[in-house]
Design an enzyme around this catalytic site. Structure first.
Site, mmCIF file in Angstrom:
data_model
loop_
_atom_site.group_PDB
_atom_site.id
_atom_site.type_symbol
_atom_site.label_atom_id
_atom_site.label_comp_id
_atom_site.label_asym_id
_atom_site.label_seq_id
_atom_site.Cartn_x
_atom_site.Cartn_y
_atom_site.Cartn_z
ATOM 1 N N THR A 189 16.217 -3.670 -42.793
ATOM 2 C CA THR A 189 16.760 -4.098 -41.495
ATOM 3 C C THR A 189 16.645 -2.973 -40.480
ATOM 4 O OG1 THR A 189 18.374 -5.485 -42.641
ATOM 5 C CG2 THR A 189 18.884 -4.905 -40.364
ATOM 6 N N HIS A 213 25.237 26.568 -21.828
ATOM 7 C CA HIS A 213 25.394 26.035 -20.475
ATOM 8 C C HIS A 213 24.029 25.920 -19.800
ATOM 9 C CE1 HIS A 213 27.129 25.368 -16.525
ATOM 10 N NE2 HIS A 213 26.331 26.315 -16.042
HETATM 11 C C1 LIG Z 1 20.426 -4.886 -34.336
HETATM 12 C C2 LIG Z 1 20.926 -3.829 -35.287
HETATM 13 C C3 LIG Z 1 20.955 -2.514 -34.870
HETATM 14 C C4 LIG Z 1 21.425 -1.527 -35.730
HETATM 15 N N1 LIG Z 1 21.446 -0.250 -35.293
HETATM 16 C C5 LIG Z 1 21.921 0.713 -36.100
HETATM 17 C C6 LIG Z 1 21.931 2.059 -35.691
HETATM 18 O O1 LIG Z 1 21.517 2.383 -34.584
HETATM 19 N N2 LIG Z 1 22.410 2.995 -36.537
HETATM 20 C C7 LIG Z 1 22.887 2.659 -37.779
HETATM 21 O O2 LIG Z 1 23.329 3.543 -38.513
HETATM 22 N N3 LIG Z 1 22.878 1.390 -38.215
HETATM 23 C C8 LIG Z 1 22.404 0.417 -37.408
HETATM 24 N N4 LIG Z 1 22.357 -0.875 -37.855
HETATM 25 C C9 LIG Z 1 22.810 -1.153 -39.227
HETATM 26 C C10 LIG Z 1 21.719 -0.767 -40.232
HETATM 27 O O3 LIG Z 1 20.527 -1.439 -39.907
HETATM 28 C C11 LIG Z 1 22.175 -1.129 -41.638
HETATM 29 O O4 LIG Z 1 23.426 -0.550 -41.874
HETATM 30 C C12 LIG Z 1 21.167 -0.637 -42.656
HETATM 31 O O5 LIG Z 1 19.905 -1.199 -42.465
HETATM 32 C C13 LIG Z 1 21.661 -0.961 -44.072
HETATM 33 O O6 LIG Z 1 20.741 -0.467 -44.971
HETATM 34 P P1 LIG Z 1 20.575 -1.116 -46.421
HETATM 35 O O7 LIG Z 1 19.568 -0.262 -47.119
HETATM 36 O O8 LIG Z 1 21.885 -1.311 -47.041
HETATM 37 O O9 LIG Z 1 19.995 -2.589 -46.182
HETATM 38 P P2 LIG Z 1 18.801 -3.168 -45.340
HETATM 39 O O10 LIG Z 1 18.307 -2.238 -44.323
HETATM 40 O O11 LIG Z 1 19.263 -4.521 -44.903
HETATM 41 O O12 LIG Z 1 17.644 -3.320 -46.410
HETATM 42 C C14 LIG Z 1 17.729 -4.203 -47.471
HETATM 43 C C15 LIG Z 1 16.342 -4.477 -47.979
HETATM 44 O O13 LIG Z 1 16.439 -5.217 -49.189
HETATM 45 C C16 LIG Z 1 15.453 -6.234 -49.209
HETATM 46 N N5 LIG Z 1 15.922 -7.269 -50.126
HETATM 47 C C17 LIG Z 1 17.000 -8.079 -49.972
HETATM 48 N N6 LIG Z 1 17.143 -8.850 -51.066
HETATM 49 C C18 LIG Z 1 16.139 -8.522 -51.909
HETATM 50 C C19 LIG Z 1 15.767 -8.955 -53.210
HETATM 51 N N7 LIG Z 1 16.492 -9.855 -53.881
HETATM 52 N N8 LIG Z 1 14.678 -8.404 -53.783
HETATM 53 C C20 LIG Z 1 13.947 -7.468 -53.131
HETATM 54 N N9 LIG Z 1 14.268 -7.014 -51.906
HETATM 55 C C21 LIG Z 1 15.350 -7.520 -51.317
HETATM 56 C C22 LIG Z 1 15.370 -6.661 -47.758
HETATM 57 O O14 LIG Z 1 14.142 -7.301 -47.494
HETATM 58 C C23 LIG Z 1 15.510 -5.319 -47.037
HETATM 59 O O15 LIG Z 1 14.252 -4.714 -46.856
HETATM 60 C C24 LIG Z 1 21.869 -1.877 -37.035
HETATM 61 C C25 LIG Z 1 21.821 -3.196 -37.462
HETATM 62 C C26 LIG Z 1 21.350 -4.168 -36.596
HETATM 63 C C27 LIG Z 1 21.298 -5.585 -37.081
#
Ligand SMILES: Cc1cc2nc3c(=O)[nH]c(=O)nc-3n(C[C@H](O)[C@H](O)[C@H](O)COP(=O)(O)OP(=O)(O)OC[C@H]3O[C@@H](n4cnc5c(N)ncnc54)[C@H](O)[C@@H]3O)c2cc1C
Length: 469
Positions: A44, A448
């Site tokens: 994401t 500064h």
């Molecule tokens: C619009 C937006 C802006 C954001 N901006 C920020 C920011 O500026 N700073 C910040 O810190 N956070 C931000 N966030 C939050 C941040 O994106 C998330 O906290 C972060 O991506 C979480 O990481 P993760 O690894 O837990 O999951 P994710 O990034 O969601 O990754 C999960 C991955 O798992 C894969 N997956 C899911 N299920 C399966 C499966 N069964 N088998 C194989 N693969 C699978 C998905 O395809 C995905 O690639 C933002 C979120 C959004 C929506």
């Protein structure tokens, strides 16, 4: 079912939780595999979250500079938005960073495969590819890092054109004329700041009494003041009831606390009301993994109730949904899985950044939380209007607020709203981690002219010694 491969650790999901965990696992010498359902690594954050939104925010900022060029003595008569070029740059940025992840995997001997991962039993997962072919993989340890998706509900399903989530809005083929945003949390206010500056008429509907409701109350008030001044519509305590498609877009009906019903019509509706964890259909129902409202419960080392299975990132219960938290949790999980000592995540020192205009950043307790926790609170506050760099930038809104304990000057929380404050919060995090006091922040010499001087001055202000205010 194809052949079975064996790994020390398999990570399901390649977001900032999964890919960082994988790199560290590789560094620790573990035979590591990442399973990712999408055709690109990064999750994401990289593809539909942190990175593309910040890229668009920069476009909006550049456009703003053009609009205000006269203030900087630059005559710029003709300029306009080339949305296709903006989108192309966003794609270039994202692609470059995704290639960076691929490179780091190679460098650290991390393998990855595309497919949908499911836990099927102790030390076993299956991976199903796009053709529906499934293979089993054995892993001594498994890390669930499947992240989250935008929350949607009946009647508000995204259609890619009118009703949007963070995914569809990033793929629009034109800047919409008008937009209603449901939710004034980080995602809602960031998109409001992007599209308002690109020329969209934006109205935010927030159910709670204030925007960015997790921040210190004074921060919310400052943002609301700024948004209203900029011309961004903001209705708080507005309960959205219905979205009805119209010839020109969508009519969004909402009620106020007095029960009065109202409707706004706009070309688009962005639903930004939170995230749902990706914990369904990954086999957890057959495991001993415990869930809390769909999120996975873990111990301080990110271990779930199922031996050998860890969970990190957005799907973890009570963990803030932030990329840097996911990454840190990933490091804790794999280091523990490798049998090495590791310090658990300190959730009281997590920086929160919201990249709206003006930006917001914070760490630790709000003033209210500090008082409710029984602290004798001392506040130090310094406005950017009195900071020389902010004046040079022509961005004088906002302030830095330090919440400290009167007894020993312990820093309990730091809250900022104003120019580039997301680049400034790490100083407060470091000070809190090192158990620094508000006096330490005040006596640390700040260069500064920089915006960071506002942090030093806020620390001085805790004792009424601010120099420039
Ligand atoms: C619009 C937006 C802006 C954001 N901006 C920020 C920011 O500026 N700073 C910040 O810190 N956070 C931000 N966030 C939050 C941040 O994106 C998330 O906290 C972060 O991506 C979480 O990481 P993760 O690894 O837990 O999951 P994710 O990034 O969601 O990754 C999960 C991955 O798992 C894969 N997956 C899911 N299920 C399966 C499966 N069964 N088998 C194989 N693969 C699978 C998905 O395809 C995905 O690639 C933002 C979120 C959004 C929506």
């Amino acid at each position: 079912m194809a052949e079975t491969a064996k790994y020390d650790i398999v990570i399901i999901g390649s977001g900032p939780g999964g890919y960082v965990a994988a790199i560290r696992a590789g560094q620790l010498g573990l035979k590591t595999l990442v399973v990712e359902k999408d055709d690109k690594l990064g999750g994401t954050c990289l593809h539909v979250g942190c990175i593309p939104t910040k890229d668009l925010l920069l476009n909006a900022e550049v456009y703003d500079y053009f609009k205000n060029a006269k203030e900087f003595g630059i005559v710029c008569k003709e300029f306009s938005i080339d949305w296709a070029a903006i989108q192309a740059r966003k794609t270039r940025v994202v692609t470059r960073l995704a290639k960076g992840v691929e490179f780091l995997f190679k460098k650290n001997k991390v393998e990855s495969i595309q497919g949908y991962g499911r836990w099927v039993g102790p030390g076993r997962i299956t991976v199903t590819d796009a053709k529906g072919q499934t293979r089993e993989i054995q892993a001594a340890k498994i890390v669930l890092a499947t992240g989250s998706e935008a929350k949607t509900f009946p009647g508000f399903e995204p259609d890619g054109k009118t009703i949007l989530t963070n995914k569809e809005i990033l793929a629009l083929n034109a800047v919409p004329k008008s937009m209603v945003i449901m939710g004034a949390g980080a995602v809602g206010v960031e998109f409001a700041s992007i599209f308002h500056r690109l020329g969209t008429k934006v109205t935010i509907l927030e159910m709670l009494p204030r925007a960015v409701p997790l921040e210190d109350e004074e921060i919310s008030a400052e943002l609301e003041k700024s948004f209203r001044h900029q011309g961004i519509g903001l209705e708080t305590q507005a309960k959205v009831e219905k979205a009805t498609k119209t010839a020109n877009g969508v009519a969004v009906s909402f009620t106020r606390p007095d029960g009065k019903a109202q409707a706004i019509e706009a070309e688009t509706l962005l639903v930004a009301v939170g995230r749902s964890p990706n914990t369904q259909d990954v086999g957890l129902e057959k495991s001993r993994v415990k869930l809390e409202r769909g999120f996975v419960k873990v111990d301080p080392y990110m271990q779930t109730g199922e031996p050998g299975v860890y969970a990190i990132g957005d799907l973890v219960a009570s963990s803030p949904l932030l990329a840097h938290v996911a990454s840190r949790e990933g490091i804790v999980a794999v280091t523990h899985a490798a049998g090495k000592p590791v310090e658990p995540v300190n959730y009281t020192q997590v920086p929160n950044c919201t990249y709206c205009e003006p930006e917001i950043s914070s760490v630790g307790l709000t003033e209210r939380q500090a008082r409710e926790a029984g602290h004798k609170v001392r506040i130090g506050k310094f406005p950017f209007a009195a900071n020389s760099k902010a004046t040079i930038l022509g961005s004088r809104e906002g302030f830095v607020k330090i919440v400290s304990d009167e007894t020993y000057g312990e820093i309990l929380g730091v809250h900022m709203v104003g120019p580039r404050v997301t680049e400034m919060i790490a100083e407060a995090v470091a000070a809190m981690r090192l158990e620094g006091t508000v006096e330490d922040l005040a006596y640390a010499i700040h260069p500064h002219p920089t915006l960071t001087e506002a942090v030093m001055e806020a620390a001085h202000a805790a004792h009424d010694w601010a120099i420039h205010f």
